[in-house]
Design an enzyme around this catalytic site. Structure first.
Site: not given
Lengths: 278, 264
Positions: B92-93, B135
């Site tokens: 996950d960003i 994301e």
């Protein structure tokens, strides 16, 4: 460095089946997959049936069991269907060619760490009602040391561990032995070595396993674990041919060395269980 | 209704293909043949193109969630029998919303594309990276020994953090990722839900611990120590004749060494 970093809930030392039922149940297990566990279960069952015993093979191997390949049997109804109310228990029990019965657990039991207690209770309830109909129940567990396997093994009075002389199979067998000793306080595990090059090799392998166990596990244990060598099954081309014909060894080639070894194994297993049950 | 021609024959003119054609013509990677040449070839190309579209995330070109779940299922079936070590990573960003809020959604898209490219360049061709949604990405790494997983995930984290992403002619930004990972249980048939849940738990830990880090679930298992293995296979090292039956494996340190690397 602790052996068991995270003991699973539920896999306790207490017998989960009433003692009378439990005494008839033998768990057939293996550290590693692909060592012939299912092959041994099916052929051992047929050899025991030939001795006049009523035998049930319960495939707890979550539908992975290659029983169809070994027996040319395709059970469509499984315990899972019984649990979910789709089928009756008697419809899930199949008559195998060797004169014994087969019941498969099916895919109802997945990644067991999350297995609902209800399923576990269902399983126990069904075992209690089934076992009185048989003289011996062979519980074909999955490979490895997952909670499913530990639960299945916990229902059995005796454990028959199948290994081959191959190093990864031996390492995994050793790991399984350690866990069963530590978590279930087992005092003895029966060992059969499959695919030995020469009869007698298996005795050496079991001795080797015992020595490592004595040195690293038993030395400060209150429950020293003893391995009982139950026999060797020689690597035998007849085994491959029987599997290709989808037949039991007793049908395909009853006189071959592997078939004779399994007959001997059956004699030992019978006396182990009858003695235990007495 | 009755017709002299083969009743199963399909005429292109009877089909409403406009939407499908429009979708495919919009996609630069897809080239349709002329329908006049062979209706069968044309229809096959339309179907192939639609399948391809339905498996891919349009923005990043990665596998989409649908495709990934299909692959995950196949992996579950195979690992249940093979006992192979397979690692699932959820990636996950960090603070992605801030990128969108500060630089706009186009910048957000550029970041997603750059991170996707970077993720793909960090893994082996046999691994699959997918955009899970928003994301969030996922990667499946078959045949990944327990000792390797953490190293690979760490390499991915580092590569992304070093990535300069140009979001406008004057601005180049950096983002970080958090990674959670879980191995498929050995010899057990898992489910997509249980497996992703376990990886998600680790991602949550990585986020709570301050982001830009990797957490991988510890595999439960019994360690068989090097000493134990040494004693178990000592006879192989000394060329004990009893070892000759071991499946054609060359006796010697090579066998013992490869065993040392297993399972712990």
């Amino acid at each position: 460095m602790s052996e068991v970093s995270n003991p699973p809930q539920g896999a306790t030392a207490e017998p989960v089946l009433a003692l009378k039922s439990r005494s008839k149940v033998i768990a057939v297990t293996s550290g590693k997959g692909g060592v012939g566990k299912t092959f041994v279960s099916a052929n051992l069952a047929s050899a025991l049936a030939k001795r006049g015993l009523r035998v049930l093979v319960l495939g707890a191997d979550l539908g992975l069991a290659n029983l169809d390949v070994v027996l040319n049997l395709y059970p469509k109804i499984t315990l899972h269907d019984v649990f979910t109310g789709k089928s009756k228990l008697e419809d899930a029990i199949y008559k195998a060619p060797g004169g014994f019965s087969v019941l498969l657990a099916g895919s109802g039991m997945v990644e067991y760490s999350r297995l609902a207690p209800e399923v576990r209770d269902d399983f126990l309830r069904i075992m209690e009602s089934l076992v009185p109909n048989y003289d011996i129940v062979l519980l074909d567990t999955g490979a490895g040391i997952s909670d499913v396997v530990l639960f299945a093994v916990s229902m059995a009075s005796e454990v028959l561990l199948v290994a081959t002389p191959e190093p990864t199979a031996l390492t995994d067998a050793y790991a399984t032995i350690k866990v069963l000793g530590a978590q279930q306080k087992r005092q003895s595990i029966r060992v059969v070595i499959n695919q030995v090059a020469r009869t007698g090799d298996g005795t050496g392998i079991t001795t080797q396993l015992q020595q490592v166990l004595d040195r690293f596990v038993n030395k400060d244990s209150e429950h020293p674990l003893k391995l009982l060598h139950m026999g060797d099954i020689p690597a035998d081309t007849a085994v491959r041919q029987a599997i290709m014909k989808r037949q039991l060894l007793a049908q395909a080639d009853p006189g071959c060395p592997a078939a004779l070894a399994i007959t001997q194994l059956a004699t030992k297993v019978e006396s182990a269980v009858i003695k235990h049950g007495a | 209704m009755a017709s002299a021609t083969d009743p199963s024959a399909i005429r292109l003119s009877d089909l409403r293909l406009d939407d499908a054609r429009a979708l495919l013509e919009h996609d630069p990677s897809c080239e349709l043949p002329k329908p006049e040449a062979s209706p069968t070839v044309y229809l096959q190309s339309v179907l192939d193109g639609l399948c391809e579209l339905s498996l891919r995330d349009p923005l990043t070109g990665l596998s989409n969630r649908r495709h990934f779940q299909h692959l995950l299922n196949m992996e579950i079936e195979s690992v249940a029998r093979s006992g192979e070590s397979v690692l699932l990573l959820i990636i996950d960003i960090d603070h992605f919303k801030k990128v969108n809020d500060t630089y706009g959604h186009h910048a957000g898209d550029l970041v997603l594309q750059a991170v996707s490219k970077c993720l793909e360049s960090c893994v082996r061709p046999m691994d699959t990276v997918s955009r899970f949604g928003g994301e969030e990405f996922a990667a499946i790494l078959p045949n990944c020994p327990a000792t390797f997983g953490a190293v690979v995930a760490e390499r991915i984290r580092e590569a992304v953090s070093e990535l300069g992403i140009t979001v406008s002619p004057s601005e180049t930004i950096h983002v970080t990722i958090s990674i959670g990972g879980a191995y498929a249980p050995e010899w057990v048939r898992s489910t997509i839900e249980l497996w992703t849940e376990r990886a998600d738990e680790q991602l949550y830990r990585a986020k709570s611990a301050g982001r830009n880090r990797v957490f991988i679930e510890e595999q439960r298992g019994v360690a068989v120590s090097a000493d134990e293995k040494g004693m178990l296979f000592g006879h192989l090292l000394f060329g004990d004749p009893a070892s000759a039956g071991v499946d054609g494996d060359a006796p010697g340190s090579a066998v013992a060494d490869s065993e040392m690397n297993r399972a712990n």
